[in-house]
Design an enzyme around this catalytic site. Structure first.
Site, PDB file in Angstrom:
ATOM      1  N   ASN A 227      -0.304  -0.184   0.768  1.00  0.00           N
ATOM      2  CA  ASN A 227      -0.605   0.914  -0.158  1.00  0.00           C
ATOM      3  C   ASN A 227      -1.468   0.477  -1.337  1.00  0.00           C
ATOM      4  OD1 ASN A 227       2.117  -0.353  -0.331  1.00  0.00           O
ATOM      5  ND2 ASN A 227       2.106   0.584  -2.363  1.00  0.00           N
TER       6      ASN A 227
ATOM      7  N   GLN B 151       1.318   4.946   4.664  1.00  0.00           N
ATOM      8  CA  GLN B 151      -0.103   5.083   4.293  1.00  0.00           C
ATOM      9  C   GLN B 151      -0.998   5.331   5.503  1.00  0.00           C
ATOM     10  OE1 GLN B 151      -1.647   5.308   1.375  1.00  0.00           O
ATOM     11  NE2 GLN B 151       0.159   4.967   0.125  1.00  0.00           N
TER      12      GLN B 151
ATOM     13  N   CYS C 254       4.172   3.011  -8.153  1.00  0.00           N
ATOM     14  CA  CYS C 254       5.514   2.562  -8.514  1.00  0.00           C
ATOM     15  C   CYS C 254       5.474   1.354  -9.438  1.00  0.00           C
ATOM     16  CB  CYS C 254       6.301   2.237  -7.260  1.00  0.00           C
ATOM     17  SG  CYS C 254       6.042   3.475  -5.990  1.00  0.00           S
TER      18      CYS C 254
HETATM   19  C1  LIG Z   1       4.441   6.112  -0.890  1.00  0.00           C
HETATM   20  C2  LIG Z   1       4.957   5.030  -0.018  1.00  0.00           C
HETATM   21  C3  LIG Z   1       6.328   4.928   0.297  1.00  0.00           C
HETATM   22  C4  LIG Z   1       7.350   5.865  -0.308  1.00  0.00           C
HETATM   23  O1  LIG Z   1       7.259   7.163   0.185  1.00  0.00           O
HETATM   24  P1  LIG Z   1       7.929   8.353  -0.673  1.00  0.00           P
HETATM   25  O2  LIG Z   1       7.900   9.526   0.237  1.00  0.00           O
HETATM   26  O3  LIG Z   1       7.064   8.541  -1.883  1.00  0.00           O
HETATM   27  O4  LIG Z   1       9.302   7.923  -1.018  1.00  0.00           O
HETATM   28  C5  LIG Z   1       6.740   3.930   1.137  1.00  0.00           C
HETATM   29  N1  LIG Z   1       5.867   3.060   1.667  1.00  0.00           N
HETATM   30  C6  LIG Z   1       4.550   3.114   1.407  1.00  0.00           C
HETATM   31  C7  LIG Z   1       3.633   2.148   2.063  1.00  0.00           C
HETATM   32  C8  LIG Z   1       4.050   4.102   0.555  1.00  0.00           C
HETATM   33  O5  LIG Z   1       2.752   4.147   0.291  1.00  0.00           O
END
Ligand SMILES: *Cc1c(COP(=O)(O)O)cnc(C)c1O
Length: 399
Positions: free
Chosen positions: A148, A176, A329
């Protein structure tokens, strides 16, 4: 201008229409036996088929959840608990999303043995290292499909082959990649897969976990222990009244992605490479994070010498450009990204990154504006007297 599509995407208007309609009309509880319940149940099952088709999965192997994070938690903790008798060793990577990383760290505290594979300068794991890490206590390999922060795509099919050869369960966090690059869970030997709706123009708060059921080895009841208990929704894997409008919206987003993703990937790859080329040519001391070609079509991750990432974001924000330093995050914490450190960046470099993630609503004109603005902003930041917390070429400068 929104250049933070890896953090979340705007909903496609066609998805909004579907959700609105279901909010108004599909209010039955999908477990109820009356007609309104059956209608909701049917919407769920149709949605399940649509999302399964995108990744060549069987419909019965899709479990709806509330997010990518929840799917990751069920996958990791669920397998760890269920397979404890066979072994307590889990292999993952040093660049996973926090949903995987922190779950693994928690399991480590509880006595599980976790191997965090290192990655090369581009963010790819070594298949040799993976194979060497497997022991007869290994129950799970979890490697993200695409990162990500830096966009690097892993050799998923080859990892799947290794996992199959050693009879280890293979999970991939495909949040992603889902709906952006082609995924075939059967061809790639993926046993478990996580995805999230809001990363592909669907609503927030909806995700899925795929759990392969081949009748012998894998099947949720054999390898995944639920982490929540309650009703018998989602075959007791994930109890609680289903978010039917959200799930229908997720399915609509997937249906659109299936139709448009290949064309869109081509368009975005061109834009992505245009940005990379232009920035590396026009801005001194700039470099690319992640793999030059094995990366998501919409991800550009850059670094600039002597530029603090946060200062850059603030300046870009004043020019109406919304980007990110890394993952959403970590953007509220000042600690350098574990992903950038893992690919060999120094802590100073790792705080000076810029992640630009494109989406289907990104236009050529926007990118032209971005490419005109960025060198000016960088120049301004470099010529300003450093503030207290800025890093400048390795030195934390005090006023
Ligand atoms: C955004 C993301 C998550 C978390 O997904 P949410 O639905 O926002 O909890 C987990 N793994 C990756 C690689 C992400 O980009």
């Amino acid at each position: 201008m929104y250049l933070d599509n890896a953090a979340s995407t705007p909903m496609d208007p066609r998805v909004v229409d579907v959700i609105t309609d279901h909010f108004k009309n599909t209010y039955g509880n999908a477990s109820s036996l009356h007609r309104m319940g059956q209608v909701a149940h049917q919407v769920m099952e149709d949605s399940r088929q649509i999302v399964a088709d995108l990744i060549n999965a069987n419909k019965e192997d899709i479990y709806f959840t509330s997010s990518g994070t929840e799917s990751d938690n069920i996958a990791i903790t669920g397998v760890a608990l269920k397979c404890k008798k066979k072994g307590n060793h889990i292999i993952t990577t040093s660049i996973e999303h926090h949903a995987i990383k922190k779950t693994c760290l928690e399991l480590e505290k509880q006595g599980f043995d976790i191997t965090f594979l290192s990655v090369d300068e581009y963010g790819q794991i070594s298949l040799d290292e993976l194979e060497k890490a497997i022991t007869d206590r290994t129950v799970l390999i979890s490697v993200m499909f695409a990162n990500n922060e830096i966009g690097t795509i892993q050799p998923i099919k080859k990892i799947g082959e290794i996992a199959k050869r050693y009879d280890v369960i293979f999970h991939t966090d495909a949040v992603q990649a889902f709906g952006k690059v082609a995924i075939d869970v059967k061809n790639m030997n993926i046993d478990l897969l996580s995805a999230s709706s809001h990363k592909l123009y669907g609503p927030k708060g909806v995700g899925l976990l795929y759990i392969r059921n081949n009748g012998e080895r894998i099947g949720w009841s054999k390898v995944v222990q639920p982490i929540m208990y309650g009703g018998s929704h989602e075959k007791k894997m994930r109890p609680s009244t289903e978010n039917v409008p959200g799930i229908a919206g997720f399915a609509k987003a997937v249906e659109i992605a299936k139709e448009e993703m290949h064309k869109e990937a081509k368009r975005l790859t061109k834009l992505r490479d245009k940005i990379i080329k232009s920035v590396l040519e026009s801005i001194d001391g700039s470099y690319l994070n992640g793999h030059p070609t094995k990366r998501l079509p919409n991800n550009v991750s850059l670094g600039f010498k002597c530029v603090d990432g946060e200062a850059l974001l603030v300046s870009l924000n004043m020019e109406d450009i919304g980007a990110s330093t890394g993952s959403a995050c970590t953007s509220t914490s000042k600690s350098p990204s574990h992903v950038l450190l893992a690919i060999g960046r120094t802590p100073e470099e790792a705080t000076g990154s810029l992640r630009v993630t494109l989406g289907k609503f990104t236009t050529n004109d926007e990118i032209d504006y971005f490419l005109e603005t960025l060198p000016i902003v960088i120049e301004q930041i470099r010529s300003m007297p450093p503030l207290d917390s800025w890093f400048c070429c390795g030195n934390r400068v005090q006023i």
